[in-house]
Design an enzyme around this catalytic site. Structure first.
Site, PDB file in Angstrom:
ATOM      1  N   TYR A  22       0.793  -1.234   0.000  1.00 36.96           N
ATOM      2  CA  TYR A  22       0.000   0.000   0.000  1.00 36.96           C
ATOM      3  C   TYR A  22       0.825   1.284   0.000  1.00 36.96           C
ATOM      4  CZ  TYR A  22      -3.731  -3.269   0.962  1.00 36.96           C
ATOM      5  OH  TYR A  22      -4.605  -4.315   0.878  1.00 36.96           O
ATOM      6  N   HIS A 102      -8.831   0.769  -6.143  1.00 38.54           N
ATOM      7  CA  HIS A 102      -8.022  -0.040  -5.226  1.00 38.54           C
ATOM      8  C   HIS A 102      -6.564   0.319  -5.426  1.00 38.54           C
ATOM      9  CE1 HIS A 102     -11.410  -2.426  -3.964  1.00 38.54           C
ATOM     10  NE2 HIS A 102     -11.767  -2.472  -5.236  1.00 38.54           N
TER      11      HIS A 102
END
Length: 147
Positions: A22, A102
């Site tokens: 991430y 995402h």
């Protein structure tokens, strides 16, 4: 133009969780990055940034987008992408153009992440492009309204 940016479970942990997947930016960094991106800075876009780890609150946010007359929603439902019929149905109920985003490429990860329950209710999905995916979603919504 008014855009609601909704982030789901664990997105408040950006910069802490799985940095190899991430990245190192925080949730606040992400919101500032979206709001201040120069590509559309002159477009007079009003953003509202919301985050919840609770499915029902995300449904409430989507419904609020309708009552507050938002033009678009950018949604990262996190893990609820793969399970939430309630979020899918809320998107369908309000008929506000919604782009699913995402940070990681969910299709290149575990098999359970390849099932997207919320995506069919959205006008598009952007996955695996990091925080740039949010920018592309904003640009798409601008183009969507200008066509």
């Amino acid at each position: 133009m008014k855009i609601m940016v909704i982030n789901g479970p664990n997105l408040n942990m950006l910069g802490i969780r799985e940095k190899n997947i991430y990245g190192t930016f925080s949730y606040d960094d992400l919101c500032k990055y979206i709001k201040d991106y120069p590509e559309y800075k002159d477009k007079n876009i009003e953003f509202e940034f919301l985050q919840s780890n609770v499915e029902g609150e995300i449904v409430n946010f989507i419904q609020e987008a309708y009552s507050k007359k938002y033009d678009g929603i950018i949604l990262n439902a996190g893990g609820y992408t793969h399970t939430s019929v309630a979020i899918h149905d809320a998107i369908k109920a309000v008929s506000i153009p919604t782009v699913e985003v995402h940070i990681s490429n969910i299709h290149a990860r575990e098999d359970f992440r390849k099932v997207c329950v919320t995506s069919p209710a959205c006008i598009g999905q952007i996955t695996g492009l990091g925080k740039l995916g949010y920018i592309l979603a904003v640009v798409y919504l601008i183009e969507y309204y200008n066509k």
